[in-house]
Scaffold this active site. Structure first.
Site, PDB file in Angstrom:
ATOM      1  N   SER A 135      24.107  -9.939  24.771  1.00 36.85           N
ATOM      2  CA  SER A 135      23.361 -10.888  25.451  1.00 36.85           C
ATOM      3  C   SER A 135      23.428 -10.736  26.891  1.00 36.85           C
ATOM      4  O   SER A 135      24.685 -10.945  27.244  1.00 36.85           O
ATOM      5  CB  SER A 135      23.207 -12.190  24.796  1.00 36.85           C
ATOM      6  OG  SER A 135      22.716 -13.201  25.777  1.00 36.85           O
ATOM      7  N   ARG A 168     -15.432   4.418  -7.690  1.00 34.03           N
ATOM      8  CA  ARG A 168     -14.798   4.412  -6.204  1.00 34.03           C
ATOM      9  C   ARG A 168     -14.909   2.921  -5.785  1.00 34.03           C
ATOM     10  O   ARG A 168     -15.859   2.386  -5.859  1.00 34.03           O
ATOM     11  CB  ARG A 168     -14.976   5.246  -5.234  1.00 34.03           C
ATOM     12  CG  ARG A 168     -14.741   5.321  -3.736  1.00 34.03           C
ATOM     13  CD  ARG A 168     -14.188   6.342  -3.169  1.00 34.03           C
ATOM     14  NE  ARG A 168     -15.410   7.386  -3.106  1.00 34.03           N
ATOM     15  CZ  ARG A 168     -15.373   8.419  -4.323  1.00 34.03           C
ATOM     16  NH1 ARG A 168     -14.367   8.382  -4.819  1.00 34.03           N
ATOM     17  NH2 ARG A 168     -16.308   9.338  -4.114  1.00 34.03           N
TER      18      ARG A 168
END
Lengths: 479, 479, 479, 479
Positions: free
Chosen positions: C288, C327
């Site tokens: 950090s 489909r």
């Protein structure tokens, strides 16, 4: 060396389906939103006297995604690999790109999550505005359908079976209620829930001493977002609320799209998708190079392709609300992609929806033909009621059920069978009365009232779609 | 012949975890809610002049689940097998149980979905009331924690690593914001979204002729539910809204429970679950017969056991909003169980939550010890800021990072290492100043302001938890 | 004009977290996979005598994504907008790019879904190979941990509370079993379930007359995929199976990552993430810029950030298996993105996992210290067993529970309290025997046996990770 | 005082829909499974010489759920409230119910999770057997449909639009492939993945000293479950695998149910649900008391009502695999209900499925009529191919597309329009040739081959549904 994500190619294979319209959630949009959050912070710091005059403008001027050179983008990507989010690299790059006097104003007081969460809210705001516009267009078209097809008879269908008559106007009114409800959800979120995030390393803004709350309020003012009572690093109801607003959009549209696909079946044929307006003029979508008989309902299918991805993404965000301590280890990170995806998919569905409803072709003749083909059966319930006066309900029901069965079996109109039954005449029902009972136009109950109510609720939203003071919620409560 | 569901045994194996508290969603509750809906309809019909005087009372008197004999229950179950829902059998049974004059008022005008959906809304109303009460109890306890631990120092933790100091009061304030947000969500749903369903076979109320809307309004009045503009058989945003309100409850509680399980780890030891009050006096939960050292955080674990089931159930309901035509073939049916489960799990989590927060033991000494054991490292950021005035930020950062690394490596306090570094003294920092900088009580930023803001937002809800006119939403927008 | 998707920028903000490693699922990868499917079909047609000699090679030569000019890519994108999928445009572009004699071999007999589904399977194959490699690396490192830490004592933890002693070797053995299970799942899918799709417009391959099955088999041969008995356009178990294999990968890794984040808490400190190997040498991740005390477990957090997105995506694919007729209208489309996302996220998690486990730092001294700090309490169960011989189990349990309570309350070792109790001596337990009973090294039961069993199961997979003939399944059944 | 769960009433409102068939997962089934696990452990301990002769039989004799008095059940419920699971109370009750000599054999060495997880596996075994039986019945019926309707012509439908001809036999073959795939998934789980859980407090079986592995193996032998290499308390792939097997069952059935609801629409009319066999003889399901015209597809709707709940439940279990350390705090608990629900819903869907497919009425005449009503358009593709020989494909396509458009617009058969076009005759196509081209029976491609392949794969499973040595997997790989 394979490519890792969509960014490495300029192909855009699925965008037409899943990213239609103007909602922006790609990496470029995220990058600009992150920069906007950093720039807003610099301006807020300046207004609070914590950065020198001009620092806000300097940072804002440098915070333009399109101006970042490839080297800087690569640096951000590399830093993201090491730190797990793009902000540390971005802050470093941005600091370097501003004059020295302004550099300390970059990212001051903030933690990565402040910038990420605020950027997410900015993206959500853009998305809600765009989606709202598209939904209002869809709703306006749907209101016109409800009004103009108030008297268009069709068969109602329950459990995918024919039931009793309805009108297409009533169907459209139901769709309209969903669209209006979706807009109301967007408005509620936009007004109250899109808030800045600003808490620093662990939610105390300690590095700003006593100035934290002032800067937070100014940041909200700069960005036009709400100022929350306290940081919400690990209180994620806002994230859920945005996600839910998107899910309500796709829920409302998905229902409509499902109906259109069903009504557009060749054997039903009651609606069809119209031509698409394109910059080059109208184009018929959904054609097939091989099968000239095909006219696929592409808009509806695309809406369903979007809407069906939403429940799972919403579940991810709700599950992610369980965030540890002052910043979550994983649950926060798991939000970023589904959050973006929800904005994008709701946006695409709304864009498709405006197109679909704006161009929907309705075929009243087919509706009438399908209803007529039912040969009176949808009105059997009504004949029963008439006969019940003299025969009693049980006997009337048995009589009509038997008649309906014979009619269906023999392919005869229910009328013809009924008129051969002595009890019908004995009950005092004339042929004319039977004909009247079997007229679907006479068995619509409150359909028109319900259309009126839906239209009234819709129009209580003003030209801009917002509620009047006397608006929807009140109507809902029956006042 | 195996049993098919929980109903066939009187064992109650998991109820203590997943069905705690007073939310009722079992078959008995459903049965009564269905009967309540039918009874309300009979009263509405009477008020509308469509049923003889006394019919409403007669049906209401017969609509008592506990009075139904086993034969009637079996008939309902059998009919449910054949028709796919319990209402047709229920209506037949109920008709038979009322005097002849009242029988025509049973189920008149209604379709099965009208009764099912309305019953679901009645269950949701009971659940929201109970959950609201339990959440308010939890929130009151949490507000006390926020107030009384305003100055209780502890280490903040991000990504499950130690970060900078916070106070336990701030942690509690964050929890409180979540609980208040969950209550607000319940209120919004309770006010606007719990509506009767009444549309008849296909949403036209045709069998009631012109009287449908009047009966619908009277039904809403009888049951105390909202009257929607039109039937919502396949417009399911209300179902989503109830489900989301429940998900927001478990999201808020799940975050708290996760924190408690983490803070209660032996190596952390900063909180522990208190004793449970039972009718027989206080009992310590979570003991182990084998391991006397165990004191499991049962309430938190139970909350997580509930909350983690919620995202999937919510997803099912959102997906189910895609409903065909005038009544869905499957999507409607798929709602019933997850809807009940969400009410039940949110109710159980809320009951556990009231218990957990009402009895939470906080251990400030362990908090202080853990903070102290960090030996100054959480304040490294602050020392950097002090040194930056004379050294510039980059040099200051490097100097402190190096010192922190040496301190961590050697197990020395950061203070001791810093005081050996010549530049620290050269920068004009005395030992006292270093000590002051490393005092976590001096690096809390806006923690106390944020506690105040959370408490203020909480108390803007009156004694009953509702928003004042000047309430939450306004505060949120920074006005 | 906003950008619509990631393709419009070269920023790569989140790829390091969610797209690490070598799995390729971006638009470029999809485009090439679609082209590979078309090229394979052309070669199959040629082998079947349905395309002229050289047609297969000609199409294959033209089917190189990187060679497509921007105009062609734009045409594909435009066509995708109108037809709802990228294949029609792609087929048209590809036809144009081959010599005339070969053009009829492009897309002959195929429907869009044939190409899309087959391309998805090609992407899945690449992903399973890459993920398998990374998982094997992770598993090898884990096996080494299990072996080398066979005797490394630590406290076991249940419900996040201390329980009885275990070894870190046993913990690693449990992780290993999960990784091996994930590899086995990939292998099962890779062998049986990655199949070509080839059915033409409605699954009959009618346009190929009697030649369909031959071409289908040759296509499978060309692409190295399985040949299914019949087209699976709307039988989607294969899609589910691939998705599940990915979910099993992230489930196994998520468990490990969760453990690492917990064990790496400062207050626990039993493991930490090691340095990351990069092309430029080792780099410590997770630092950090503000807080030098932070070393975030970035790899674990990234794994969790990936794994927690998976359940929702899997749910979408399972829900999408309900596909209509020949489909689906929407359910098929809804698969594309979650399918890609699952491959990508599992791939990223596996890449992070190999890195995490290859570099994990284990801290036996902290493990010993944490165990020691428990001051004998984890062994209370064992003392009870010893005392039960003379006192009976209930009395023994009460005695030890009381002692444990006093020890915990006073901060004394359990030993010291036990030795003050007369019944302990009366039961014939000497101080040495008490000490022996409280030695965690003597209370490990089958820990070492279980490590052996996990390692044996692991090594039954050969150097390439595949099962021996005498392999895993048999071991599982206890033969 | 409301009821908290279903156990408090004997109403069974929804069981007919969601709990049909013989899968047992209610509290009674759980209670017996828990007792079976405890009894198996006592027998294993006796076989290992760790309990006196007769102890196993004594515990087994006492471990009968139906024999437990109400007081004991209440004690279990109370203890569950305090400990978070039913096992501690159950073990105490059971110990008390056996002779003193056998009491030490109750629960010895076990932790609650050992008994819960093992019981879950016993429930899963019962469920897989029942579901397998019902799926095999459904598959046998479907195989008969595929065979007997091999030549039954119907229109294929893609995106809910008419495409090219297929046969109903091919549709059934596709359904069959799904059902066979679901059975294969059940078999794979039943053989390898249903394993005992036995690890004691933290997975070392320390309280059994060196005897743990022997007892574990004997326990597996007693219960007929697999013996895992090591305890899997927090390695949850087995739980996922069972859940996935259930999801594959409902996925296969959901596809079929969706097709049936669509084919059973009045306007399509190609199949209908047959009469239901009941003990009292055949009963027509799905009737409506009000609407004699209704015959709802109750079985299909019930299947969808079950299957659509599954994705969310599966997601919960996959998310729950992230379990901490040696026993999870919440994630384990979150598994119990969705695990039970999945077994129950898959079981109900399978029972409905056997009924649906065993009684499905197919209407070839309506299929023929619907195909005929398409008036040649589904064969347009074929005519194009014929004309392409002389005109070239582009010109042929344009010509036929124009003709199809005119035919559809004017409501004329495509044949009639084609025969008016000079180029058709010029291309050498006679009226007979046009008629032949438009005969759907001549454009079925490999439909019959695919039916054969599906039937062959089905029959490779023997009478008991298991694979022959030369079975499915091999066929799949194209060998």
């Amino acid at each position: 060396m394979p490519d890792h994500d969509a960014a490495s190619t300029s192909a855009r294979l699925f965008g037409g389906v899943f990213s239609r319209g103007d909602v922006a959630t790609g990496d470029a949009a995220w990058l600009q939103a992150l920069l906007d959050a950093e720039a807003g912070l610099a301006r807020a710091l300046e207004r609070a006297g914590l950065a020198p005059p001009g620092a806000g403008a300097a940072v804002t001027g440098a915070a333009v995604a399109a101006d970042l050179p490839a080297d800087d983008l690569a640096e951000i990507a590399r830093a993201s690999d090491l730190t797990g989010n793009p902000v540390p690299g971005l802050a470093r790059v941005l600091s370097r790109r501003v004059p020295d006097f302004a550099a300390p104003a970059v990212h001051r007081g903030a933690t990565s999550q402040d910038i990420m969460d605020t950027a997410a809210m900015l993206l959500a705001r853009q998305a809600t505005r765009v989606i709202r516009r598209d939904l209002l267009a869809a709703a306006a078209a749907t209101a016109r359908l409800a009004q103009s097809h108030r008297g268009t008879l069709m068969i109602g269908r329950t459990l995918l079976q024919q039931a009793v008559p309805v009108t297409f106007g009533l169907v459209a009114a139901g769709w309209l209620a969903g669209l209006d409800g979706a807009v109301a959800g967007l408005d509620a979120v936009a007004e109250d829930r899109l808030a800045v995030q600003f808490g620093g390393a662990a939610g105390t803004l300690a590095s700003l001493g006593a100035d934290g709350p002032v800067v937070a309020a100014l940041l909200a003012s700069e960005l036009g977002l709400a100022a929350p009572p306290l940081p919400w690093h690990t209180e994620r109801l806002r994230v859920i609320d945005v996600a839910v607003a998107m899910a309500r959009v796709t829920a409302a549209l998905g229902k409509i799209a499902r109906d259109v696909t069903l009504l557009a079946q060749a054997e039903v044929g009651e609606v069809s998708e119209g031509v698409a307006g394109t910059p080059a003029g109208p184009v018929r979508r959904g054609g097939s190079s091989a099968m000239p008989n095909k006219a696929n309902p592409v808009a509806s299918v695309a809406i369903l392709g979007c809407s069906r991805q939403v429940p799972g993404l919403l579940a991810t965000l709700v599950a992610s609300a369980e965030q540890e301590h002052q910043r979550a280890a994983g649950a926060w990170h798991a939000e970023w992609q589904p959050f973006s995806d929800l904005l994008r998919l709701a946006g695409s569905a709304a864009a498709w929806g405006a197109d679909l409803l704006g161009g929907l072709d309705v075929h009243p003749a087919r509706m009438a033909a399908n209803l007529s083909a039912a040969a009176g059966l949808p009105l059997a319930e009504r004949v029963t009621s008439l006969l019940a006066h003299s025969l009693g309900r049980p006997a009337a029901h048995d009589l009509v059920a038997g008649a309906a069965g014979r009619a269906a079996g023999a392919g005869l109109p229910l009328r013809d069978v009924l008129l051969t039954i002595p009890q019908v005449e004995q009950a005092g029902l004339s042929a004319q009365q039977v004909d009247a009972a079997l007229d679907p136009a006479g068995y619509l109950g409150a359909a028109s009232d319900f259309i009126d109510a839906a239209l009234a609720a819709h129009h209580q939203r003003g030209a801009d779609g917002r509620l009047d003071a006397s608006g929807h919620a009140r109507a809902e409560r029956g006042e």
